[in-house]
Design a protein around this motif. Structure first.
Motif, PDB file in Angstrom:
ATOM      1  N   GLN A  95       0.597  -1.162  -0.040  1.00  0.00           N
ATOM      2  CA  GLN A  95      -0.015  -0.108  -0.087  1.00  0.00           C
ATOM      3  C   GLN A  95       0.673   1.178  -0.172  1.00  0.00           C
ATOM      4  O   GLN A  95       1.067   2.183  -0.901  1.00  0.00           O
ATOM      5  N   HIS A  96       2.145   0.819   0.200  1.00  0.00           N
ATOM      6  CA  HIS A  96       3.159   2.419   0.291  1.00  0.00           C
ATOM      7  C   HIS A  96       2.796   2.752  -0.014  1.00  0.00           C
ATOM      8  O   HIS A  96       3.492   3.607  -1.236  1.00  0.00           O
ATOM      9  N   VAL A  97       3.691   1.221  -0.752  1.00  0.00           N
ATOM     10  CA  VAL A  97       4.678   1.618  -2.782  1.00  0.00           C
ATOM     11  C   VAL A  97       4.000   2.248  -3.552  1.00  0.00           C
ATOM     12  O   VAL A  97       3.649   3.426  -4.023  1.00  0.00           O
ATOM     13  N   HIS A  98       2.467   1.635  -3.355  1.00  0.00           N
ATOM     14  CA  HIS A  98       1.813   2.409  -4.737  1.00  0.00           C
ATOM     15  C   HIS A  98       0.777   3.600  -3.907  1.00  0.00           C
ATOM     16  O   HIS A  98      -0.411   3.486  -4.871  1.00  0.00           O
ATOM     17  N   SER A  99       1.019   4.326  -3.105  1.00  0.00           N
ATOM     18  CA  SER A  99       0.181   5.100  -2.531  1.00  0.00           C
ATOM     19  C   SER A  99      -0.692   5.197  -2.092  1.00  0.00           C
ATOM     20  O   SER A  99      -1.700   5.743  -2.573  1.00  0.00           O
ATOM     21  N   GLU A 100      -0.883   3.973  -1.722  1.00  0.00           N
ATOM     22  CA  GLU A 100      -2.368   4.034  -1.281  1.00  0.00           C
ATOM     23  C   GLU A 100      -2.620   4.133   0.314  1.00  0.00           C
ATOM     24  O   GLU A 100      -3.769   3.933   1.046  1.00  0.00           O
ATOM     25  N   SER A 101      -1.468   4.157   1.421  1.00  0.00           N
ATOM     26  CA  SER A 101      -1.593   5.054   2.435  1.00  0.00           C
ATOM     27  C   SER A 101      -0.294   5.916   2.732  1.00  0.00           C
ATOM     28  O   SER A 101       0.595   6.447   1.728  1.00  0.00           O
ATOM     29  N   TYR A 102      -0.181   6.771   3.925  1.00  0.00           N
ATOM     30  CA  TYR A 102       0.471   7.436   4.034  1.00  0.00           C
ATOM     31  C   TYR A 102       1.001   7.530   5.466  1.00  0.00           C
ATOM     32  O   TYR A 102       0.101   7.285   6.336  1.00  0.00           O
ATOM     33  N   LEU A 103       2.477   7.202   5.435  1.00  0.00           N
ATOM     34  CA  LEU A 103       3.201   7.674   6.303  1.00  0.00           C
ATOM     35  C   LEU A 103       2.532   5.558   7.372  1.00  0.00           C
ATOM     36  O   LEU A 103       3.870   5.471   8.525  1.00  0.00           O
ATOM     37  N   VAL A 104       1.759   5.497   7.044  1.00  0.00           N
ATOM     38  CA  VAL A 104       1.722   4.247   7.959  1.00  0.00           C
ATOM     39  C   VAL A 104       2.686   2.589   7.438  1.00  0.00           C
ATOM     40  O   VAL A 104       2.818   1.882   8.994  1.00  0.00           O
ATOM     41  N   TYR A 105       3.835   2.435   6.707  1.00  0.00           N
ATOM     42  CA  TYR A 105       4.028   1.076   6.753  1.00  0.00           C
ATOM     43  C   TYR A 105       5.932   2.119   7.219  1.00  0.00           C
ATOM     44  O   TYR A 105       6.523   1.424   8.002  1.00  0.00           O
ATOM     45  N   ASN A 106       5.948   3.275   7.399  1.00  0.00           N
ATOM     46  CA  ASN A 106       7.164   3.783   7.991  1.00  0.00           C
ATOM     47  C   ASN A 106       6.435   3.240   9.757  1.00  0.00           C
ATOM     48  O   ASN A 106       7.804   2.645  10.454  1.00  0.00           O
ATOM     49  N   ILE A 107       5.629   3.597  10.230  1.00  0.00           N
ATOM     50  CA  ILE A 107       5.180   3.097  11.575  1.00  0.00           C
ATOM     51  C   ILE A 107       5.197   1.855  11.862  1.00  0.00           C
ATOM     52  O   ILE A 107       6.132   1.658  12.764  1.00  0.00           O
ATOM     53  N   MET A 108       4.631   0.714  10.748  1.00  0.00           N
ATOM     54  CA  MET A 108       4.625  -0.952  11.590  1.00  0.00           C
ATOM     55  C   MET A 108       6.105  -1.117  11.257  1.00  0.00           C
ATOM     56  O   MET A 108       6.557  -1.725  11.917  1.00  0.00           O
ATOM     57  N   SER A 109       7.178  -0.435  10.367  1.00  0.00           N
ATOM     58  CA  SER A 109       8.713  -0.959  10.143  1.00  0.00           C
ATOM     59  C   SER A 109       9.687  -0.944  11.117  1.00  0.00           C
ATOM     60  O   SER A 109      10.366  -1.835  11.126  1.00  0.00           O
ATOM     61  N   THR A 110       9.989   0.723  11.221  1.00  0.00           N
ATOM     62  CA  THR A 110      10.938   1.219  12.114  1.00  0.00           C
ATOM     63  C   THR A 110      10.838   2.564  13.513  1.00  0.00           C
ATOM     64  O   THR A 110      10.722   2.635  13.976  1.00  0.00           O
ATOM     65  N   GLY A 111       8.565   2.443  13.263  1.00  0.00           N
ATOM     66  CA  GLY A 111       7.830   3.007  14.880  1.00  0.00           C
ATOM     67  C   GLY A 111       8.433   4.307  14.838  1.00  0.00           C
ATOM     68  O   GLY A 111       8.852   5.240  15.811  1.00  0.00           O
ATOM     69  N   GLU A 112       8.251   5.023  13.633  1.00  0.00           N
ATOM     70  CA  GLU A 112       8.724   6.483  13.861  1.00  0.00           C
ATOM     71  C   GLU A 112       7.924   7.020  12.184  1.00  0.00           C
ATOM     72  O   GLU A 112       7.738   6.441  11.070  1.00  0.00           O
ATOM     73  N   ILE A 113       7.957   8.215  11.928  1.00  0.00           N
ATOM     74  CA  ILE A 113       7.687   8.433  11.470  1.00  0.00           C
ATOM     75  C   ILE A 113       8.113  10.037  11.508  1.00  0.00           C
ATOM     76  O   ILE A 113       8.676  11.033  12.437  1.00  0.00           O
ATOM     77  N   GLU A 114       7.762  11.440  10.556  1.00  0.00           N
ATOM     78  CA  GLU A 114       8.794  12.835  10.133  1.00  0.00           C
ATOM     79  C   GLU A 114       7.714  13.463   9.833  1.00  0.00           C
ATOM     80  O   GLU A 114       6.697  13.541   9.038  1.00  0.00           O
ATOM     81  N   CYS A 115       7.310  14.146  10.541  1.00  0.00           N
ATOM     82  CA  CYS A 115       6.829  15.356  11.052  1.00  0.00           C
ATOM     83  C   CYS A 115       7.019  16.638   9.618  1.00  0.00           C
ATOM     84  O   CYS A 115       8.055  17.623  10.915  1.00  0.00           O
ATOM     85  N   SER A 116       6.809  16.841   9.568  1.00  0.00           N
ATOM     86  CA  SER A 116       7.379  18.158   8.863  1.00  0.00           C
ATOM     87  C   SER A 116       6.753  19.195   8.820  1.00  0.00           C
ATOM     88  O   SER A 116       5.393  19.644   9.909  1.00  0.00           O
ATOM     89  N   ASN A 117       7.703  20.607   8.151  1.00  0.00           N
ATOM     90  CA  ASN A 117       6.565  21.698   9.010  1.00  0.00           C
ATOM     91  C   ASN A 117       5.172  22.134   7.944  1.00  0.00           C
ATOM     92  O   ASN A 117       4.782  21.888   6.785  1.00  0.00           O
ATOM     93  N   THR A 118       4.479  22.697   8.715  1.00  0.00           N
ATOM     94  CA  THR A 118       2.664  23.159   9.053  1.00  0.00           C
ATOM     95  C   THR A 118       2.801  24.809   8.498  1.00  0.00           C
ATOM     96  O   THR A 118       3.606  25.334   9.387  1.00  0.00           O
ATOM     97  N   LEU A 119       2.105  25.690   7.835  1.00  0.00           N
ATOM     98  CA  LEU A 119       1.650  26.561   8.578  1.00  0.00           C
ATOM     99  C   LEU A 119       1.099  27.047   9.209  1.00  0.00           C
ATOM    100  O   LEU A 119      -0.907  26.970   9.538  1.00  0.00           O
TER     101      LEU A 119
END
Length: 612
Positions: free
Chosen positions: A467-491
């Motif tokens: 699902q990650h590779v085919h852009s069907e989800s967002y950050l889910v695989y990162n959480i499940m595989s490494t336990g971390e996500i990067e949250c970038s800047n917002t306005l």
């Protein structure tokens, strides 16, 4: 919602300016449609394909003047549709790649850019408050969430979109090489360094004529007296996203001091590029093969990082003449299969720790802290805690701002959510298969390293990866595989104390989602196998129950079901926000609802002419 990986022009330090000022002959105006016709003649039966670095193109696609408000979805979708149509009518296929993670070796540079963006955002809000008007395009900053929405817009338009398992430039370059693509469309000088298909500039693209600038790496090499295989070496000596600019600063100035052909029009950075290139061609080439590279360069304690930087540019099947011997103490880049090509793509590991990513687990501190309790269901949402502080642990939080950079989660966190008992499903039958991660050794540097993941169920991890590779989800695989996500800047205005940061507003929701992704799926917590894969009639109700529980809205289920589907999600979001933020007013609520209801019947042209 935030765009974690939006990038400006990046790559090799000073190379973009050097090409424009000192070596303009490297840049050639080309007509992509004519190149496509020539490609069809040379390769009958092969559709001309361009690989698009989508993160480089967001600024090109997003053009509204009232950018500070964001939300021009229909206008933006229309721009994307026109972009796709222009290439489709010319018989050109597009493949879009989005950045899907930040490599550990590049995180320091990523954090620096996030902090720099914080300063730029502060200037935007200062301008608004002092001038009482919207800043011009010179202060432009991508509206929050644009990259995420762009993926789904392109999929709606029938385009192939991929989310990378490392920074996208490598996968873009690899895909372009392996599939004999017409070229790469982006804005990153790293595409001049990779030995891959031609590199086209998105910033210079005229959509009406399909004319743009092609940057030729062969002509660059002619100007510098180098071979294409020398470019990764040059990139690392000049400084890039892996080797910091200061690492070889004294070496560069030593090259400059002995360089006899200084050009006045090249500027300081341009002459440094010329001087370092001259040293490579005049000195390093002379002793190449007789001496080790570490004997010819002042690598010192940076040897591991240097080799890693050079190796990062090597695409599948490629070798570097500068990496003949096995560097000691280096971990090779991990190989990850491209979903389309089945070719292996190296992925960087940390040379010091020999781990793919840092995994933060403490078997002694599996504590739970009740976060929010649903008064109707008595369901507790637990959060992972630090045994000393009992706080959710952020990786890099800028103390000056509201930007939470990375959140670590614990594999043992358990949250109870209301659900029904579902039937068991055979994951092998329900799942789409996807190539597994391989740990192979491109340059015979180190033995195999096993990947540590946060989820033990390899079957469901495969689904998440697909699902990650085919852009069907967002950050889910990162959480499940490494336990971390990067949250970038917002306005967000960090000086406005009345409005809390979105990172903190949505923290309870994130923690409940973490529980679903990382939990053991026993008791009342529904399994991902049921939520993602089940086709049973009861599964949809199960999904709705889970969604409402994540937003702590289980008690509002009956009221929300009375609302038509497209507006149900909006209602969930508004109820949650107004519960979390007590400084919002009734006028704010009316404004949100008006945007959802009053603009539906208007055309794209009408919306473009609306006044702020």
């Amino acid at each position: 919602m935030e765009d974690s990986f939006i990038k400006p022009i990046m790559g090799v330090r000073g190379l973009q300016g050097f090409v424009g000022s000192t070596c303009p002959h490297i840049c050639t105006v080309v007509n992509i449609q004519e190149l496509a016709e020539r490609h069809r003649t040379e390769y009958p039966g092969c559709t001309p394909t361009i690989v698009v670095d989508a993160m480089c193109c967001l600024r090109y696609w997003y053009t509204p003047e009232s950018w500070i408000c964001g939300g021009q979805w229909r206008e933006y979708f229309s721009a994307l549709r026109d972009f796709v149509a222009a290439f489709t009518s010319a018989g050109i296929k597009l493949i879009f790649f989005f950045d899907g993670m930040v490599e550990p070796g590049k995180r320091d540079e990523w954090v620096k850019r996030r902090l720099k963006n914080n300063r730029e955002i502060s200037k935007i809000f200062h301008y608004i408050k002092s001038k009482r008007e919207q800043p011009g395009r010179n202060m432009f900053f991508i509206p929050s969430g644009l990259a995420i929405f762009t993926r789904f817009a392109l999929k709606t338009l029938g385009q192939e979109t991929f989310c990378s398992l490392q920074e996208a430039d490598y996968e873009v370059a690899s895909y372009g090489l392996q599939h004999n693509c017409l070229g790469i469309l982006g804005e990153d000088t790293d595409y001049l360094i990779y030995d891959t298909c031609p590199y086209f500039s998105i910033g210079d693209l005229c959509l009406e004529t399909l004319e743009t600038i092609m940057l030729c790496r062969e002509k660059l090499c002619e100007s510098l007296g180098l071979h294409v295989a020398d470019l990764p070496l040059l990139a690392c000596l000049l400084g890039n996203d892996i080797t910091p600019e200061g690492m070889f600063e004294s070496f560069r100035y030593k090259c400059l001091s002995s360089y006899a052909s200084v050009k006045e029009n090249a500027g300081k950075k341009g002459n440094i590029i010329l001087a370092v290139s001259d040293y490579i061609s005049r000195v390093l080439h002379l002793y190449q093969g007789e001496k080790k590279i570490e004997d010819m360069l002042p690598l010192g304690p940076n040897k591991a990082l240097f080799y890693k930087g050079v190796a990062a540019y090597l695409l599948p099947g490629q070798k570097s003449p500068w990496l003949v011997q096995k560097p000691k103490g280096i971990v090779t880049d991990k190989q990850v299969e491209n979903p389309e090509s089945k070719q292996e793509i190296p992925m960087c590991l940390d040379p010091e720790s020999k781990q793919e990513v840092p995994v933060h687990t403490n078997p002694e501190s599996m504590q739970e802290v009740p976060m929010c309790t649903d008064p109707e269901s008595n369901q507790e949402a637990s959060m992972c805690t630090d045994p000393e502080s009992k706080q959710e642990v952020p990786m890099c939080t800028d103390p000056e701002s509201k930007q939470e950079v990375s959140v670590y989660t614990h594999p043992e966190v358990k949250q109870k959510l209301p659900s029904e008992t579902g039937a068991e499903f055979n994951s092998e039958e329900l799942m789409c298969t996807h190539p597994e991660v391989k740990q192979e050794d491109v340059m015979d540097m180190e033995p195999e390293i096993k990947q540590v993941t946060m989820v033990s169920d390899s079957g469901i991890l495969k689904v998440a990866r697909m699902q990650h590779v085919h852009s069907e989800s967002y950050l889910v695989y990162n959480i499940m595989s490494t336990g971390e996500i990067e949250c970038s800047n917002t306005l967000e205005d960090e000086l406005d104390q009345a409005l809390p940061s979105q990172a903190f507003i949505y923290r309870p929701v994130r923690q409940r989602v973490y529980s679903l992704l990382l939990g053991d799926w026993k008791g009342g917590t529904p399994s991902l196998e049921v939520l993602w894969l089940s086709q049973e009639p009861a599964a949809q109700a199960r999904r709705l129950d889970t969604l409402l529980a994540c937003f702590n809205l289980s008690s509002s289920r009956e009221d929300l079901q009375a609302v038509e589907s497209p507006l149900r999600a909006l209602c969930c979001l508004l109820i949650y926000i107004f519960v979390q933020v007590d400084t919002l007013s009734l006028e704010d609520l009316h404004a949100f609802i008006a945007q959802a209801l009053c603009l539906q019947g208007k055309s794209t042209s009408q919306l473009m002419n609306l006044q702020v």
